[in-house]
Motif scaffolding. Sequence first.
Motif, short mmCIF file in Angstrom:
data_model
loop_
_atom_site.label_atom_id
_atom_site.label_comp_id
_atom_site.label_asym_id
_atom_site.label_seq_id
_atom_site.Cartn_x
_atom_site.Cartn_y
_atom_site.Cartn_z
N TRP A 76 0.83 -1.20 0.00
CA TRP A 76 0.00 0.00 0.00
C TRP A 76 0.87 1.25 0.00
O TRP A 76 0.60 2.20 -0.74
CB TRP A 76 -0.93 -0.03 1.23
N LEU A 77 1.94 1.27 0.82
CA LEU A 77 2.84 2.43 0.86
C LEU A 77 3.46 2.69 -0.51
O LEU A 77 3.53 3.84 -0.96
CB LEU A 77 3.98 2.20 1.86
N HIS A 78 3.93 1.63 -1.18
CA HIS A 78 4.52 1.79 -2.50
C HIS A 78 3.49 2.36 -3.49
O HIS A 78 3.81 3.23 -4.30
CB HIS A 78 5.07 0.47 -3.03
N ARG A 79 2.26 1.89 -3.42
CA ARG A 79 1.22 2.38 -4.33
C ARG A 79 0.97 3.87 -4.07
O ARG A 79 0.85 4.66 -5.02
CB ARG A 79 -0.07 1.57 -4.13
N ILE A 138 11.16 -1.11 -13.55
CA ILE A 138 12.59 -1.20 -13.24
C ILE A 138 12.88 -0.69 -11.83
O ILE A 138 13.62 -1.30 -11.07
CB ILE A 138 13.42 -0.45 -14.31
N VAL A 139 12.27 0.42 -11.45
CA VAL A 139 12.50 0.98 -10.11
C VAL A 139 12.02 -0.01 -9.04
O VAL A 139 12.73 -0.28 -8.07
CB VAL A 139 11.81 2.35 -9.95
N LEU A 140 10.83 -0.56 -9.22
CA LEU A 140 10.30 -1.48 -8.21
C LEU A 140 11.14 -2.75 -8.09
O LEU A 140 11.42 -3.20 -6.98
CB LEU A 140 8.85 -1.85 -8.54
N GLN A 144 13.94 -0.96 -5.66
CA GLN A 144 13.17 -1.23 -4.45
C GLN A 144 13.27 -2.70 -4.05
O GLN A 144 12.79 -3.10 -3.00
CB GLN A 144 11.71 -0.83 -4.64
N GLU A 145 13.84 -3.52 -4.91
CA GLU A 145 14.10 -4.93 -4.67
C GLU A 145 12.84 -5.74 -4.36
O GLU A 145 12.85 -6.67 -3.58
CB GLU A 145 15.15 -5.11 -3.57
N LEU A 146 11.73 -5.37 -5.02
CA LEU A 146 10.52 -6.17 -4.91
C LEU A 146 10.65 -7.36 -5.87
O LEU A 146 11.32 -7.27 -6.89
CB LEU A 146 9.29 -5.35 -5.28
N THR A 147 10.00 -8.45 -5.54
CA THR A 147 9.97 -9.59 -6.45
C THR A 147 9.08 -9.24 -7.63
O THR A 147 8.27 -8.30 -7.57
CB THR A 147 9.43 -10.85 -5.77
N ASN A 148 9.21 -10.00 -8.71
CA ASN A 148 8.35 -9.77 -9.87
C ASN A 148 6.88 -9.92 -9.50
O ASN A 148 6.04 -9.17 -9.99
CB ASN A 148 8.71 -10.73 -11.00
#
Length: 187
Positions: A76-79, A138-140, A144-148
């Motif tokens: 939610w924070l990322h969104r 790309i940023v995420l 931000q090292e989020l998984t796909n």
Amino acid sequence: MALIADPDEDLVRRVGQGDPAAIQAMVARKLPRMLALAHRMLGDAAEAEDVAQEVMLRAWKQAPGWTPGQARFDTWLHRVGLNLCYDRLRRRREVTTATPPDQPDTGPAPDRGLLAADVGARVDAALTRLPDRQKEAIVLCHYQELTNIEAAALMAVSVEALESLLSRGRRALRLALADIRPGAEGA
């Protein structure tokens, strides 16, 4: 609907109860990531700080009514952060400037530190020229090292669509940075 495990559930509950230590912990844990996200999306440190602070303010206001299990708090924070960045990017497009933006110096740097900074500036500049959805992917995933899977859910696209965005974005970055020798910054 299945409940989603959220490692921040206890922290958000305590923030919602007004626990000062929890508020401090949330800011310490989440602000650097939101600042990095906004800086990568906007390319402007001052605007990134404004966005990150607004995300933290919204998180603090939302915490008392947060319903665990519907979504991860971090998602939610990322969104929220991405939405605020896109709002600013839209406003930028509406404003015309009298002077062209600064261009990175593409000449050789006198030493390794400057070369690394030059490469970093070139990568940042190339990233800002990508289409918004490719830049977001790309940023995420890379910064931000989020998984796909997490990034795809956050962007409301399939994993396959995310991978396509990543592939096109990487290809565009490779073309934009083709003149940079691999390993040049360490030479």
